[in-house]
Design a protein around this motif. Structure first.
Motif, short mmCIF file in Angstrom:
data_model
loop_
_atom_site.label_atom_id
_atom_site.label_comp_id
_atom_site.label_asym_id
_atom_site.label_seq_id
_atom_site.Cartn_x
_atom_site.Cartn_y
_atom_site.Cartn_z
N GLY A 130 45.87 -36.90 107.88
CA GLY A 130 46.41 -35.66 107.35
C GLY A 130 47.80 -35.89 106.81
N ILE A 131 48.14 -35.20 105.73
CA ILE A 131 49.46 -35.32 105.12
C ILE A 131 50.14 -33.96 105.19
CG2 ILE A 131 50.77 -35.88 103.05
CD1 ILE A 131 49.34 -38.26 104.24
N GLY A 132 51.33 -33.94 105.74
CA GLY A 132 52.10 -32.71 105.82
C GLY A 132 53.53 -32.97 105.40
N ALA A 155 57.85 -35.26 114.36
CA ALA A 155 57.07 -34.07 114.02
C ALA A 155 56.64 -34.10 112.57
CB ALA A 155 57.89 -32.80 114.29
N VAL A 156 55.43 -33.57 112.35
CA VAL A 156 54.92 -33.33 111.00
C VAL A 156 54.43 -31.89 110.97
CG1 VAL A 156 53.22 -33.97 109.25
CG2 VAL A 156 54.24 -35.75 110.69
N THR A 195 52.78 -38.26 107.81
CA THR A 195 51.39 -38.69 107.96
C THR A 195 50.93 -38.54 109.40
OG1 THR A 195 51.66 -40.31 106.18
CG2 THR A 195 49.78 -40.62 107.65
N VAL A 196 49.68 -38.08 109.57
CA VAL A 196 49.05 -38.00 110.89
C VAL A 196 47.73 -38.76 110.82
CG1 VAL A 196 48.14 -36.49 112.68
CG2 VAL A 196 50.08 -35.73 111.30
N VAL A 219 58.36 -42.25 114.92
CA VAL A 219 56.91 -42.40 115.05
C VAL A 219 56.53 -42.17 116.50
CG1 VAL A 219 55.02 -44.08 114.93
CG2 VAL A 219 56.74 -44.02 113.13
N ALA A 220 55.33 -41.60 116.72
CA ALA A 220 54.80 -41.44 118.07
C ALA A 220 53.32 -41.78 118.05
CB ALA A 220 55.00 -40.01 118.57
N ILE A 221 52.85 -42.33 119.17
CA ILE A 221 51.44 -42.66 119.34
C ILE A 221 51.00 -42.08 120.69
CG2 ILE A 221 49.73 -44.50 119.52
CD1 ILE A 221 51.70 -46.31 118.01
N GLY A 222 49.92 -41.30 120.70
CA GLY A 222 49.47 -40.73 121.96
C GLY A 222 48.25 -39.87 121.78
N PRO A 223 47.63 -39.45 122.89
CA PRO A 223 46.45 -38.58 122.81
C PRO A 223 46.82 -37.18 122.36
CG PRO A 223 47.14 -38.85 125.08
CD PRO A 223 48.00 -39.78 124.28
N ALA A 224 45.91 -36.55 121.62
CA ALA A 224 46.16 -35.20 121.12
C ALA A 224 46.01 -34.17 122.23
CB ALA A 224 45.19 -34.88 119.99
N PHE A 225 46.85 -33.16 122.20
CA PHE A 225 46.66 -31.96 123.00
C PHE A 225 46.61 -30.80 122.01
CE2 PHE A 225 48.55 -28.17 125.04
CZ PHE A 225 47.54 -27.92 125.96
#
Length: 580
Positions: free
Chosen positions: A7-9, A208-209, A233-234, A16-22
């Motif tokens: 996704g582009i926002g 944040a995006v 970018t996401v 940058v962050a890497i982790g599971p979605a909530f």
């Protein structure tokens, strides 16, 4: 089966962050038009009052959880919402709608929300237009209690350590709560670079995006996400190669942060010995600490219109003076440039009513210095306070929206009168107060030489200069692709202003977003800019470029860039200047 998603926002907070979605499905609560009987008015008023009280308790609970070390502006978001719970324009009007129109509490609340939001939507200033979020978030807090349905964020008690929160939108209270629970990043469907989520994310140092449309429909809780707050970018379910790349970037970002902190106390001097003044833009007095923390040598822009917002009366001279002295003391000898109020049709104060209700285009109406000169009793208390603050520290006044010399002459005449008043009253003031003009409309840039003869300094406000020159609103999705800081017309106006100041020995600063964007630092140095004013968080990155710059070489490159401006793509010329 997992499916890769990109996704582009809008990049809202770098890193940058890497982790599971909530994923939270929480959105704005809505109401259905419901009429009540006259004998139900008391019950509906009680429902509203109870919901407001519950919302107040919830916000106070969040505020109490903010660590003392947290930047002050984060608590200000909650304080603003608490004040709005007592705002006559919101709560009292809802009560009136219930009594007069016999509507249910939630429908009356929604009607008043829509009325207030429409006022903010009509504002020209991007920052203030996004204050519509305050209205929607406060109303949503109340509405959730009216409906007896807590938000998903309130309902969950799970630990969010390392999670990437994906939401339609985030209220300030939610964002703070989530960060306290360990959230690593935010991704929202709505919002722009000056939305609440974006501002809070930057203050909290959370990647944040924002503005990733429909992302809550495509991401499931638990899916691994990568959030790139630099590019907007996401990535979901990224492959091993992409993950390795972003992990490497994370390490590099942390190393760079440590490196930039080593530059705080280094003077901003180029390799060829030219000193550059790096100044800070302030929205609130509390931001002065952030300015000093990041090595600013002063404040190039303090926006005073926030003294007038969200209230039913006008700040008097004493309040102005107390606010300015708070900043003067925090800066401890560093210079402070106070922009006189930039209120108008697009930035309203309830106490002023509607100065120009017939105006079709607020951006071209009665605002800034135009309003001040039309309403001198509004202007004079502020100028008196600026003069008096100058007796206790290095303070300057800067005039917004200047378009002609008569406006400057009128202001200088008022200041001369006020000096006589203060002398007669025996009050200390700065008899040599410096007065400058903002260059933010093309007319001011084209008349920069004449202006430079009559003021003590100039400051280029690129945000408005670009919008007025190119006739576009950068927040309008249908035309914001035309917002171009390196459009040949913009570059020529900027160069014209800097050269006018240089020819007349009148200092020229830049306080728009362009000053804090590292893409343009070398070009601006090459054009002769020696005073940059920006958000405190951008200072060290710009200083790093300056320390490695040679102004003589950059002036040569800038001359070459202008020579090819009519034949080549400006972006390509800029890339060549930065890469050489």
């Amino acid at each position: 089966m997992t499916i890769a998603f990109q996704g582009i926002g809008v990049a809202a907070s770098q890193s940058v962050a890497i982790g599971p979605a909530f994923v939270t499905g929480h959105g704005i609560h809505t109401a259905t038009q419901t009429l009540i009987d006259a004998d139900q008015v008391g019950d509906e008023l009680d429902r509203l009052n109870t919901a407001v009280a519950q919302a107040r308790r919830a916000l106070k609970a969040v505020r109490s959880q903010i660590p003392p070390s947290t930047p002050r502006n984060i608590a200000e978001f909650i304080d603003t919402h608490l004040l709005m719970l007592d705002d006559v324009a919101l709560i009292d009007e809802v009560r009136k709608i219930i009594r007069d129109q016999l509507f249910s509490a939630d429908w009356a609340l929604q009607l008043q929300r829509d009325t207030l939001v429409s006022v903010f939507d009509a504002m020209d200033d991007p920052y203030l237009r996004n204050r519509r979020d305050d209205v929607e978030h406060v109303v949503d807090q109340i509405m959730s209690f009216l409906h007896g349905a807590p938000t998903q964020l309130e309902a969950t008690g799970r630990d969010l350590e390392g999670c990437v929160v994906v939401a339609r939108d985030l209220m300030p209270a939610d964002a703070i709560t989530l960060r306290n629970r360990g959230a690593a990043a935010f991704v929202t469907e709505f919002g722009g670079p000056v939305s609440h989520t974006a501002i809070l994310a930057r203050s909290l140092s959370v990647p944040a995006v924002v503005g990733v449309h429909n992302i809550t429909r495509y991401i499931r809780s638990g899916e691994p996400l990568v959030v790139d707050g630099d590019t907007g970018t996401v990535l979901a379910n990224a492959d091993a190669q992409s993950l390795a790349y972003y992990r490497q970037r994370l390490g590099a970002i942390e190393a760079r942060r440590r490196h930039l902190r080593t530059l705080v106390d280094r003077p901003a001097i180029t390799r060829d010995g030219v000193t550059i003044n790096l100044l800070a833009n302030l929205d609130l007095p509390e931001d002065a600490q952030a300015a000093r923390f990041n090595g600013a040598v002063g404040v190039g822009l303090y926006r005073t219109e926030f003294l007038y917002m969200n209230r039913n009366d006008l700040p008097d001279e004493a309040e102005h003076l107390a606010t300015y002295l708070t900043i003067v003391h925090a800066l401890d000898g560093l210079p402070l440039t106070i922009r006189t109020l930039d209120l108008g049709v697009d930035k309203r104060s309830e106490a002023l009513g509607d100065p120009g209700a017939s105006c079709c285009n607020p951006a071209l109406g009665l605002r800034g210095i135009r309003l001040c000169l039309k309403e001198p009793m509004l202007f004079r208390p502020q100028l008196r306070a600026i003069l008096r603050a100058g007796a206790l520290g290095p303070v300057r006044a800067m005039l917004p929206m200047v378009t002609n010399l008569q406006e400057v002459a009128s202001v200088l005449a008022i200041i001369a009168e006020l000096k006589e008043e203060l002398t007669h009253e025996g009050l200390a003031f700065d008899p040599a107060l410096q007065v400058g003009a903002m260059v933010e409309v093309p007319a001011a840039a084209l008349a920069a030489r004449a202006l430079a003869k009559r003021v003590d300094f100039l400051s280029i406000g690129t945000n408005d200069l670009i919008q007025y020159t190119l006739a576009i609103d950068r927040l309008d999705d249908s035309v914001n692709y035309l917002f171009d800081p390196i459009h040949p017309a913009i570059l020529r106006l900027v160069r014209m202003t800097i050269e006018a100041g240089r020819a007349l020995a009148t200092p020229v600063a830049m306080c728009g977003e362009m000053a804090g964007d590292p893409r343009f630092t070398r070009l601006l140095l090459g054009l002769g800019l020696r005073r940059f004013s920006m958000q405190p968080g951008a200072l060290l990155g710009i200083k790093e470029i300056i320390l490695d710059a040679d102004t003589r070489e950059l002036e040569r490159r800038a001359t070459a860039l202008f020579a090819g401006l009519d034949e080549a793509e400006p972006a390509q010329l800029l890339d060549a200047l930065n890469a050489a």
